[in-house]
Design a protein around this motif. Structure first.
Motif, PDB file in Angstrom:
ATOM      1  N   VAL A 160      -5.585   5.341  -8.564  1.00 58.20           N
ATOM      2  CA  VAL A 160      -5.444   5.821  -7.008  1.00 58.20           C
ATOM      3  C   VAL A 160      -4.149   4.724  -6.925  1.00 58.20           C
ATOM      4  N   ALA A 161      -4.721   3.327  -7.589  1.00 55.72           N
ATOM      5  CA  ALA A 161      -3.730   2.349  -7.175  1.00 55.72           C
ATOM      6  C   ALA A 161      -1.744   2.706  -8.087  1.00 55.72           C
ATOM      7  N   THR A 162      -2.310   3.539  -9.475  1.00 58.04           N
ATOM      8  CA  THR A 162      -0.234   4.056  -9.384  1.00 58.04           C
ATOM      9  C   THR A 162      -0.598   5.058  -8.298  1.00 58.04           C
ATOM     10  N   ALA A 163      -1.231   6.215  -7.690  1.00 55.30           N
ATOM     11  CA  ALA A 163      -0.487   7.468  -7.212  1.00 55.30           C
ATOM     12  C   ALA A 163      -0.461   6.668  -5.629  1.00 55.30           C
ATOM     13  N   LEU A 164      -0.960   5.543  -5.282  1.00 50.10           N
ATOM     14  CA  LEU A 164      -0.848   4.775  -3.926  1.00 50.10           C
ATOM     15  C   LEU A 164       0.948   4.082  -3.765  1.00 50.10           C
ATOM     16  N   VAL A 165       0.766   3.357  -4.915  1.00 46.84           N
ATOM     17  CA  VAL A 165       1.563   2.109  -5.081  1.00 46.84           C
ATOM     18  C   VAL A 165       3.190   2.690  -4.455  1.00 46.84           C
ATOM     19  N   PRO A 166       4.321   3.550  -4.979  1.00 45.07           N
ATOM     20  CA  PRO A 166       5.485   3.974  -4.682  1.00 45.07           C
ATOM     21  C   PRO A 166       5.038   4.460  -3.136  1.00 45.07           C
ATOM     22  N   ASN A 167       4.260   4.608  -2.348  1.00 40.79           N
ATOM     23  CA  ASN A 167       4.327   4.443  -0.847  1.00 40.79           C
ATOM     24  C   ASN A 167       4.233   3.890  -0.134  1.00 40.79           C
ATOM     25  N   ILE A 168       4.619   2.313  -0.452  1.00 39.01           N
ATOM     26  CA  ILE A 168       4.330   0.989  -0.071  1.00 39.01           C
ATOM     27  C   ILE A 168       5.673   0.665   0.531  1.00 39.01           C
ATOM     28  N   ASN A 169       6.165   1.506   0.992  1.00 40.84           N
ATOM     29  CA  ASN A 169       7.754   1.548   1.864  1.00 40.84           C
ATOM     30  C   ASN A 169       8.036   0.491   2.957  1.00 40.84           C
ATOM     31  N   ALA A 170       9.569   0.483   2.958  1.00 42.25           N
ATOM     32  CA  ALA A 170      10.121   0.701   3.793  1.00 42.25           C
ATOM     33  C   ALA A 170       9.677   0.966   5.642  1.00 42.25           C
ATOM     34  N   ASP A 171       8.990   2.228   5.458  1.00 40.77           N
ATOM     35  CA  ASP A 171       8.354   3.221   6.270  1.00 40.77           C
ATOM     36  C   ASP A 171       7.224   2.619   6.933  1.00 40.77           C
ATOM     37  N   MET A 172       6.642   1.773   5.780  1.00 43.75           N
ATOM     38  CA  MET A 172       5.228   1.667   6.090  1.00 43.75           C
ATOM     39  C   MET A 172       5.099  -0.079   6.051  1.00 43.75           C
ATOM     40  N   GLY A 173       5.891  -0.012   5.468  1.00 42.07           N
ATOM     41  CA  GLY A 173       6.027  -2.005   6.170  1.00 42.07           C
ATOM     42  C   GLY A 173       6.130  -1.763   7.859  1.00 42.07           C
ATOM     43  N   ALA A 174       7.882  -0.902   8.446  1.00 43.99           N
ATOM     44  CA  ALA A 174       7.603  -0.854   9.714  1.00 43.99           C
ATOM     45  C   ALA A 174       6.521  -0.506   9.929  1.00 43.99           C
ATOM     46  N   SER A 175       6.095   0.363   9.799  1.00 45.47           N
ATOM     47  CA  SER A 175       4.554   0.932  10.849  1.00 45.47           C
ATOM     48  C   SER A 175       3.329   0.030  10.839  1.00 45.47           C
ATOM     49  N   ILE A 176       3.446  -0.638   9.632  1.00 45.10           N
ATOM     50  CA  ILE A 176       2.432  -1.688   9.882  1.00 45.10           C
ATOM     51  C   ILE A 176       2.961  -3.384  10.806  1.00 45.10           C
ATOM     52  N   LEU A 177       3.674  -3.528  10.889  1.00 41.86           N
ATOM     53  CA  LEU A 177       4.149  -4.611  12.123  1.00 41.86           C
ATOM     54  C   LEU A 177       4.070  -4.199  13.308  1.00 41.86           C
ATOM     55  N   ALA A 178       4.827  -2.847  12.876  1.00 43.67           N
ATOM     56  CA  ALA A 178       4.253  -2.209  14.379  1.00 43.67           C
ATOM     57  C   ALA A 178       2.672  -2.427  15.570  1.00 43.67           C
ATOM     58  N   LEU A 179       1.912  -1.768  14.481  1.00 45.32           N
ATOM     59  CA  LEU A 179      -0.121  -1.546  14.747  1.00 45.32           C
ATOM     60  C   LEU A 179      -0.066  -2.622  14.576  1.00 45.32           C
ATOM     61  N   TYR A 180      -0.335  -3.693  13.893  1.00 41.52           N
ATOM     62  CA  TYR A 180      -1.127  -4.800  13.985  1.00 41.52           C
ATOM     63  C   TYR A 180      -0.355  -6.219  15.044  1.00 41.52           C
ATOM     64  N   ARG A 181       1.039  -5.708  15.159  1.00 45.27           N
ATOM     65  CA  ARG A 181       1.165  -6.399  16.352  1.00 45.27           C
ATOM     66  C   ARG A 181       0.865  -6.473  18.036  1.00 45.27           C
TER      67      ARG A 181
END
Length: 268
Positions: A160-181
């Motif tokens: 699962v980690a192998t399939a998932l990790v390449p998608n932890i990118n800038a778009d996800m990072g920006a979404s994390i910040l906006a959502l949690y804030r």
């Protein structure tokens, strides 16, 4: 019938693969009973971010409303049983509280987030702070050969980690910040004031005993009671229970759906 799965952070639909495989292998498997399984990807978490999408809680609710309306409008569509994990479980609760007409039932493993006394975990508090950008940059910039064993060791497993990790990118990072804030307290506590409305549909709250992100047993059960939901406790698994013990996850979900088909409240 349609079983709709919604994942959270930092995830893609790959987290459901082990559980879905176990479901398909059951003698009374979901697939064998003519129930369609649909895994949805919230924008930024394995799916593109639409132009103008701000990744707020309300926007994710509206995204999920639109997806469910589309599923319900299909000629061959059936009643929707909605299951959410992590932030996906948070989005599910918005539907349960505000748009129960779109679903037959709901299930979440994160109802404790809506407790009046919930405090965000350490990583979330960093993302909500001025240090959030630097934290996300470290998160997305590490090479995959370091990130894969990290997430695998947290409970996802290597595949699962192998399939998932390449998608932890800038778009996800920006979404994390906006959502949690957007979700910084007291925002979650205020949303939790409407938990009683979720009792309009049968609800099931999964309590993984090793999950340290949900606020603990007391908050989880207190919110479940307010929402009129049953609680099923999964022993010896943590946050990624569907990856750690796929057979237990499949048994829990299959029992829940079977109870609904029998006309009863969600149980396991």
């Amino acid at each position: 019938m349609t079983l709709v799965l919604v994942h959270g952070n930092p995830e893609t639909p790959a987290i459901w693969d082990p559980m879905c495989t176990a479901l398909a292998e059951r003698n009374d498997g979901i697939e064998g009973e003519g129930i369609e399984v649909v895994a949805l990807s919230p924008p930024g978490f394995g799916a593109p971010v639409p132009d103008g999408f701000g990744a707020t809680m309300a926007e994710y609710r509206d995204w999920l409303v639109a997806e469910l309306e589309t599923l319900n409008a299909r000629p061959d569509g059936g009643p929707v049983d909605l299951l959410g994990h992590d932030w996906g479980g948070g989005h599910v609760m918005r539907i349960a509280m505000e748009r129960p007409d779109l679903i037959r039932s709901w299930c979440t493993d994160m109802i404790g987030l809506f407790d009046r006394d919930y405090e965000w975990h350490d990583a979330a508090q960093v993302w909500q702070s001025p240090d959030g950008e630097a934290s996300i940059e470290r998160m997305i910039s590490r090479p995959d050969d370091r990130r894969i064993p990290f997430y695998a060791g947290m409970g996802m497993g290597t595949a699962v980690a192998t399939a998932l990790v390449p998608n932890i990118n800038a778009d996800m990072g920006a979404s994390i910040l906006a959502l949690y804030r957007d979700a910084a307290q007291p925002a979650m506590a205020r949303l939790g004031e409407g938990l009683e409305a979720a009792a309009a549909r049968p609800g099931l709250c999964i309590l993984a005993t090793g999950d340290h992100f949900t606020g603990g047993d007391h908050k989880h059960r207190r919110c479940a009671e307010r929402a009129g939901a049953q609680v099923v406790e999964l022993a010896d698994v943590g946050h990624w229970w569907m990856c750690e013990n796929p057979e237990l996850a499949a048994q829990t979900v299959a029992s829940w759906v079977a109870s609904l088909d029998a006309g009863g409240a969600a149980s396991a």
